[in-house]
Design a protein around this motif. Structure first.
Motif, PDB file in Angstrom:
ATOM      1  N   VAL A   8       0.835  -1.191   0.000  1.00 47.27           N
ATOM      2  CA  VAL A   8       0.000   0.000   0.000  1.00 47.27           C
ATOM      3  C   VAL A   8       0.874   1.246   0.000  1.00 47.27           C
ATOM      4  O   VAL A   8       1.835   1.360   0.752  1.00 47.27           O
ATOM      5  CB  VAL A   8      -0.964   0.026   1.209  1.00 47.27           C
ATOM      6  CG1 VAL A   8      -0.203  -0.011   2.525  1.00 47.27           C
ATOM      7  CG2 VAL A   8      -1.871   1.253   1.149  1.00 47.27           C
ATOM      8  N   HIS A   9       0.555   2.164  -0.895  1.00 44.42           N
ATOM      9  CA  HIS A   9       1.154   3.496  -0.920  1.00 44.42           C
ATOM     10  C   HIS A   9       0.094   4.437  -1.470  1.00 44.42           C
ATOM     11  O   HIS A   9      -0.210   4.419  -2.667  1.00 44.42           O
ATOM     12  CB  HIS A   9       2.412   3.515  -1.788  1.00 44.42           C
ATOM     13  CG  HIS A   9       3.105   4.852  -1.812  1.00 44.42           C
ATOM     14  ND1 HIS A   9       4.191   5.115  -2.619  1.00 44.42           N
ATOM     15  CD2 HIS A   9       2.867   6.002  -1.127  1.00 44.42           C
ATOM     16  CE1 HIS A   9       4.582   6.371  -2.428  1.00 44.42           C
ATOM     17  NE2 HIS A   9       3.794   6.922  -1.527  1.00 44.42           N
ATOM     18  N   ILE A  10      -0.497   5.214  -0.585  1.00 47.22           N
ATOM     19  CA  ILE A  10      -1.491   6.202  -0.994  1.00 47.22           C
ATOM     20  C   ILE A  10      -0.752   7.494  -1.333  1.00 47.22           C
ATOM     21  O   ILE A  10       0.034   8.000  -0.534  1.00 47.22           O
ATOM     22  CB  ILE A  10      -2.524   6.457   0.118  1.00 47.22           C
ATOM     23  CG1 ILE A  10      -3.244   5.154   0.479  1.00 47.22           C
ATOM     24  CG2 ILE A  10      -3.513   7.517  -0.326  1.00 47.22           C
ATOM     25  CD1 ILE A  10      -4.043   4.556  -0.646  1.00 47.22           C
TER      26      ILE A  10
ATOM     27  N   GLY B  52       4.608  -0.255  -5.904  1.00 52.76           N
ATOM     28  CA  GLY B  52       5.824   0.439  -5.510  1.00 52.76           C
ATOM     29  C   GLY B  52       6.514   1.184  -6.629  1.00 52.76           C
ATOM     30  O   GLY B  52       7.535   1.827  -6.405  1.00 52.76           O
ATOM     31  N   SER B  53       5.978   1.132  -7.828  1.00 56.02           N
ATOM     32  CA  SER B  53       6.607   1.800  -8.978  1.00 56.02           C
ATOM     33  C   SER B  53       6.214   3.272  -9.074  1.00 56.02           C
ATOM     34  O   SER B  53       6.710   3.983  -9.941  1.00 56.02           O
ATOM     35  CB  SER B  53       6.207   1.095 -10.275  1.00 56.02           C
ATOM     36  OG  SER B  53       4.804   1.192 -10.493  1.00 56.02           O
TER      37      SER B  53
ATOM     38  N   ASP C 268      11.792   0.501  -7.626  1.00 53.92           N
ATOM     39  CA  ASP C 268      12.118   1.896  -7.379  1.00 53.92           C
ATOM     40  C   ASP C 268      12.183   2.666  -8.701  1.00 53.92           C
ATOM     41  O   ASP C 268      12.974   2.331  -9.582  1.00 53.92           O
ATOM     42  CB  ASP C 268      13.460   1.987  -6.643  1.00 53.92           C
ATOM     43  CG  ASP C 268      13.728   3.364  -6.066  1.00 53.92           C
ATOM     44  OD1 ASP C 268      13.156   4.344  -6.567  1.00 53.92           O
ATOM     45  OD2 ASP C 268      14.513   3.449  -5.112  1.00 53.92           O
ATOM     46  N   SER C 269      11.360   3.703  -8.834  1.00 53.61           N
ATOM     47  CA  SER C 269      11.354   4.491 -10.065  1.00 53.61           C
ATOM     48  C   SER C 269      12.190   5.760  -9.924  1.00 53.61           C
ATOM     49  O   SER C 269      12.407   6.466 -10.917  1.00 53.61           O
ATOM     50  CB  SER C 269       9.913   4.873 -10.426  1.00 53.61           C
ATOM     51  OG  SER C 269       9.328   5.664  -9.402  1.00 53.61           O
ATOM     52  N   ARG C 270      12.651   6.077  -8.721  1.00 49.30           N
ATOM     53  CA  ARG C 270      13.443   7.287  -8.505  1.00 49.30           C
ATOM     54  C   ARG C 270      14.934   7.008  -8.581  1.00 49.30           C
ATOM     55  O   ARG C 270      15.687   7.767  -9.177  1.00 49.30           O
ATOM     56  CB  ARG C 270      13.090   7.914  -7.152  1.00 49.30           C
ATOM     57  CG  ARG C 270      11.628   8.259  -7.018  1.00 49.30           C
ATOM     58  CD  ARG C 270      11.363   9.116  -5.805  1.00 49.30           C
ATOM     59  NE  ARG C 270       9.927   9.364  -5.657  1.00 49.30           N
ATOM     60  CZ  ARG C 270       9.400  10.471  -5.183  1.00 49.30           C
ATOM     61  NH1 ARG C 270      10.187  11.454  -4.797  1.00 49.30           N
ATOM     62  NH2 ARG C 270       8.099  10.615  -5.069  1.00 49.30           N
TER      63      ARG C 270
ATOM     64  N   GLY D 101       8.915  -0.157  -3.531  1.00 46.40           N
ATOM     65  CA  GLY D 101       9.490   0.914  -4.323  1.00 46.40           C
ATOM     66  C   GLY D 101      10.462   1.747  -3.513  1.00 46.40           C
ATOM     67  O   GLY D 101      11.046   1.273  -2.532  1.00 46.40           O
ATOM     68  N   HIS D 102      10.590   3.009  -3.882  1.00 45.06           N
ATOM     69  CA  HIS D 102      11.605   3.877  -3.290  1.00 45.06           C
ATOM     70  C   HIS D 102      11.425   4.037  -1.786  1.00 45.06           C
ATOM     71  O   HIS D 102      12.401   4.142  -1.041  1.00 45.06           O
ATOM     72  CB  HIS D 102      11.546   5.245  -3.967  1.00 45.06           C
ATOM     73  CG  HIS D 102      12.675   6.161  -3.598  1.00 45.06           C
ATOM     74  ND1 HIS D 102      13.963   5.961  -4.038  1.00 45.06           N
ATOM     75  CD2 HIS D 102      12.716   7.286  -2.839  1.00 45.06           C
ATOM     76  CE1 HIS D 102      14.744   6.922  -3.568  1.00 45.06           C
ATOM     77  NE2 HIS D 102      14.016   7.737  -2.830  1.00 45.06           N
TER      78      HIS D 102
END
Length: 799
Positions: A179-181, A201-202, A732-734, A768-769
């Motif tokens: 979960v990432h809101i 997470g992307s 991780d997209s950053r 992700g990041h």
């Protein structure tokens, strides 16, 4: 204040390499780490060895070899296999810390209240709050309708209805396994919730619309890559931004949430790839602002929120280096800007000053100047309300807040001419974060105060009466498990004559009682010391260094310690309260925070002097801060660790290249260490935006500057490096997962076999990041980090 959430990896001439090496601390520089610590256990098997594929790149007459470039292809099964083997090796390396990690996790969890809640905040007829139930990882956003009714016997009274759940993060985590809101926005009529969710997470966020009257999601076409949201006044028209293939928010779209999304309309597209688009509404909800921002420049468009399909109106045309942020009040736009002006003789020429113009004169060539701050004060943000304006200020590195009665007149030369009320704040190194403060009509302004020794404290400031009250403080670690600690209302100066102001209390403060005594900001300063020192860097500039340690457990010149830094994007280093740190402080550790150049916390030149060709300043500030801790006896000279996160990992990584013996250990989390290669690849997210922060390798002078410190390109051969824990995230997209992997592979290749065994890579294959997991899962990750440092330093039992 209208700011963009730009995606981030979170001068003197540069000294020569030979001069830098002459500053190194030479102790134990010729001895391998493993031989220095006979008790250190390492796996019997050798660390994983990835394949090498020859690759040569030539730029500006300089040729470089990069045999690990193939790792950028995350679809390569060899790369996935390598990461998994590294995870297995890291687990084997840390096998002997299992009991220690259990102890650390247990300690951390005992400091977490079983239930966590925020005090409710009024927004219209609703009271909103966040709540983490017992045994749950994530919060719930809840609300309760408070109705005012008439009773013929007792007159007006308030009746609270049953609380309802607006959004449950735990349900989303169960649905996706993660979960990432991103953002949540309630419609002006409180009938809809628009929010974005990242399922893997992307950071490709999906748009979701929930009908709060039914509790059901509105069926519509799936839209991903959504970054920011803003409602029009009708409560059904929603503006949202969409990111391109490089995750740059570049397009603004309008939708009717009662439709299926097929007729969504694009109303703005930013074609300049160095600019991102962000949208918001003015605090009174009357205008939607479209903000196109680079790292250093901005341009604002507005549209009437009651006519969402009307033409956009632009403020001044964008100018390099000029930014402006806009609010609305009673027919005027109020604009914070740093635009050069000859009309302000008192202005230093840097930072923001406040201007205004009539709504119908937005495109006028000149705005009315309201005031400019004193030379030693920087305006960082503003928050507008019906009766007052709140300004977030910084004076010589110290945060300040003040309110100014609205409306104001132009032109008041100095801010003090406006009779500001400066909010009382603790004397400790305190961070200040605004609460939600949605209610434009409210006279109460809520903030969250925090410092390394003051647990998070929610404070309400009554701007109309110039009183304040501590509403809630995290209390579990200071002897009281009850987090609800509302205090009386205090005047700013504690004077008796302020009692008369109580007669004008609003309904929101009926239970408040004025006390002539000033409150004591409750913290842990009796048990822990928080010092702020100034460190003279390589060019004589004074660098703030915050040092935290236990009064009882710390031992001068004997204690181990960790130095944390960031130094990028003008972002202030997070030094807010964290209960997990107590596990290290109680074991005698020192935790220090270096506010190096390139970060925030001072005036705007502080950021600029750590960017581009001046990036070496950031690294030198970090190195000199480490030396200060050793020379002043805060830490044992052989027991200092370095910690860097994301773009902040440049600091410890570059410092290790320059001074391999300065640190005993390092933790690099999602590290931006392959700086030169990443900034040379325009196809990667953030690259073009980051050229303003770090430089553009296509320009020869920038290329040579970046090459001088880029950690991956400056790893030294046949030198013993500190032990390292490097963490990465596959989605991780950053910062690409390959950056940490390449760094570890090259470190292992370049150093001796013994040193390479104490370098471990741990990859989150799902997140992700920002990692994954809620409050308890974060304890597990932090315990792993701390256990690594304790193992390397050999301080297993120092508690």
């Amino acid at each position: 204040m209208t700011t963009t959430s730009l995606l981030r990896r979170t001068t003197k001439s540069s000294p020569t390499i030979s001069s830098l090496l002459s500053l190194a601390i030479s102790s134990f520089s010729t001895k391998c780490f493993v031989r220095r610590t006979a008790s250190l256990s390492v796996p019997t098997e050798a660390p994983p060895v990835p394949k090498k594929i020859p690759f040569t790149v030539s730029t500006h007459g300089i040729t470089r070899q990069d045999p690990y470039r193939w790792m950028k292809n995350t679809d390569d099964t060899d790369f996935v296999d390598y990461l998994q083997r590294e995870n297995s090796y890291a687990q084997a390396f840390m096998a002997d810390t299992e009991a220690l990690r259990r102890d650390l996790v247990s300690e951390m969890k005992t400091r977490i209240p079983e239930e966590i809640f925020t005090p409710p905040e009024r927004w219209g007829p609703w009271l909103y709050r966040q709540y983490i139930p017992k045994g749950k990882e994530y919060p719930l956003l809840c609300r309760r309708l408070e109705k005012v009714e008439t009773n013929w016997l007792s007159g007006l009274f308030r009746r609270g209805e049953e609380e309802e759940v607006v959004l449950d993060w735990n349900q989303i985590a169960e649905q996706y396994g993660y979960v990432h809101i991103g953002v949540c926005r309630v419609s002006p009529d409180h009938n809809y919730l628009a929010y974005t969710v990242d399922p893997e997470g992307s950071e490709r966020f999906l748009l979701q619309i929930k009908d709060l009257r039914t509790g059901l999601l509105v069926p519509r076409l799936e839209v991903d890559g959504v970054v920011s949201l803003a409602w029009a006044l009708d409560g059904v028209t929603l503006f949202y931004t969409v990111a391109d293939e490089n995750q740059r928010p570049h397009r603004v779209v309008v939708t009717n949430v009662q439709s299926d999304g097929r007729d969504d309309t694009v109303v703005f597209t930013e074609k300049d790839s160095s600019f991102c688009v962000d949208i918001t509404t003015t605090k009174d909800g009357k205008f939607v602002t479209i903000n196109s921002n680079s790292r250093t420049s901005s341009e604002v468009y507005v549209v009437n929120a009651d006519k969402p399909m009307a033409d956009l109106r632009r403020t001044h045309e964008r100018v390099p280096g000029v930014q402006c942020f806009l609010e609305h009040h009673n027919g005027f736009f109020y604009i914070l800007t740093n635009s050069p002006s000859n009309a302000i003789s008192e202005w230093s020429g840097e930072g923001y000053y406040l201007t205004r113009c009539l709504v119908e004169e937005l495109e006028a060539s000149k705005w009315q100047i309201v005031f400019c701050p004193n030379d030693d004060v920087v305006i960082q943000d503003m928050d507008m309300f019906n009766d007052y304006l709140v300004l977030f200020l910084n004076k010589n590195g110290t945060p300040m807040l003040c309110s100014i009665d609205m409306p104001v007149k132009a032109y008041m030369k100095q801010m003090d001419d406006l009779n500001p009320w400066y909010f009382p704040l603790p004397a400790d190194q305190c961070s200040v974060a605004p609460g939600s403060n949605h209610n434009f009509q409210s006279s109460i302004y809520r903030v969250v105060l925090s410092s390394p020794v003051i647990p998070d404290t929610i404070v309400d400031y009554d701007v109309s009466r110039r009183l304040f009250s501590v509403v809630q403080q995290e209390r579990g670690v200071i002897g009281n498990s009850d987090s609800s600690t509302s205090t009386p209302w205090y005047p700013a100066d504690g004077s008796i004559e302020n009692r008369g102001q109580l007669d004008n209390r609003t309904s929101e403060e009926q239970d408040g009682q004025l006390d002539s005594r000033m409150p004591k900001w409750e913290g842990l300063s009796d048990a822990y010391v928080c010092e702020r020192q100034e460190v003279s860097s390589h060019d004589g500039v004074e660098v703030p260094l915050t040092i935290l340690y236990s009064r009882e457990a710390w031992k001068k010149s004997e204690s181990p310690g960790m130095l944390i830094g960031y130094g990028a994007y003008g972002e202030a280093l997070d030094k807010s309260w964290c209960t997990n740190r107590l596990s290290m402080l109680d074991r005698g550790w020192v935790i220090a925070f270096a506010d190096v150049r390139g970060g925030g916390g001072r005036d705007f030149s502080w950021h600029k002097s750590g960017t581009g060709s001046s990036k070496q300043n950031s690294i030198q500030d970090f190195i000199y801060s480490a030396n200060y801790l050793i020379e002043k006896g805060y830490v044992h000279r052989h027991h200092l660790a370095a910690v860097g996160y994301s773009a902040g990992a440049i600091l410890p990584a570059a410092a290790m290249n320059m001074h391999p013996s300065l640190f005993r250990a390092a933790i690099l989390k999602v590290p931006f260490v392959d700086v030169l290669n990443t900034l040379s690849d325009s196809n990667l997210p953030l690259t073009l935006l980051d050229h303003e922060e770090f430089g553009n390798p296509d320009i020869q002078t920038d290329f040579r500057s970046i090459l001088s410190y880029s950690p991956y390109d400056n790893i030294r051969r046949d030198v013993c490096y500190p032990s390292m824990l490097v963490t990465t995230s596959f989605h991780d997209s950053r910062v690409g997962v390959w950056e940490g992997a390449k760094w570890v592979a090259k470190i292992r290749e370049s150093t001796c076999d013994d040193c390479s065994r104490a370098v471990i890579l741990r990859t989150n294959m799902n997140g992700g990041h920002f990692g994954e997991g809620g409050r308890y899962a974060q304890c597990e990750e932090t315990a792993f980090d701390y256990a690594f440092l304790i193992k390397i330093m050999g301080h297993h039992n120092n508690r």
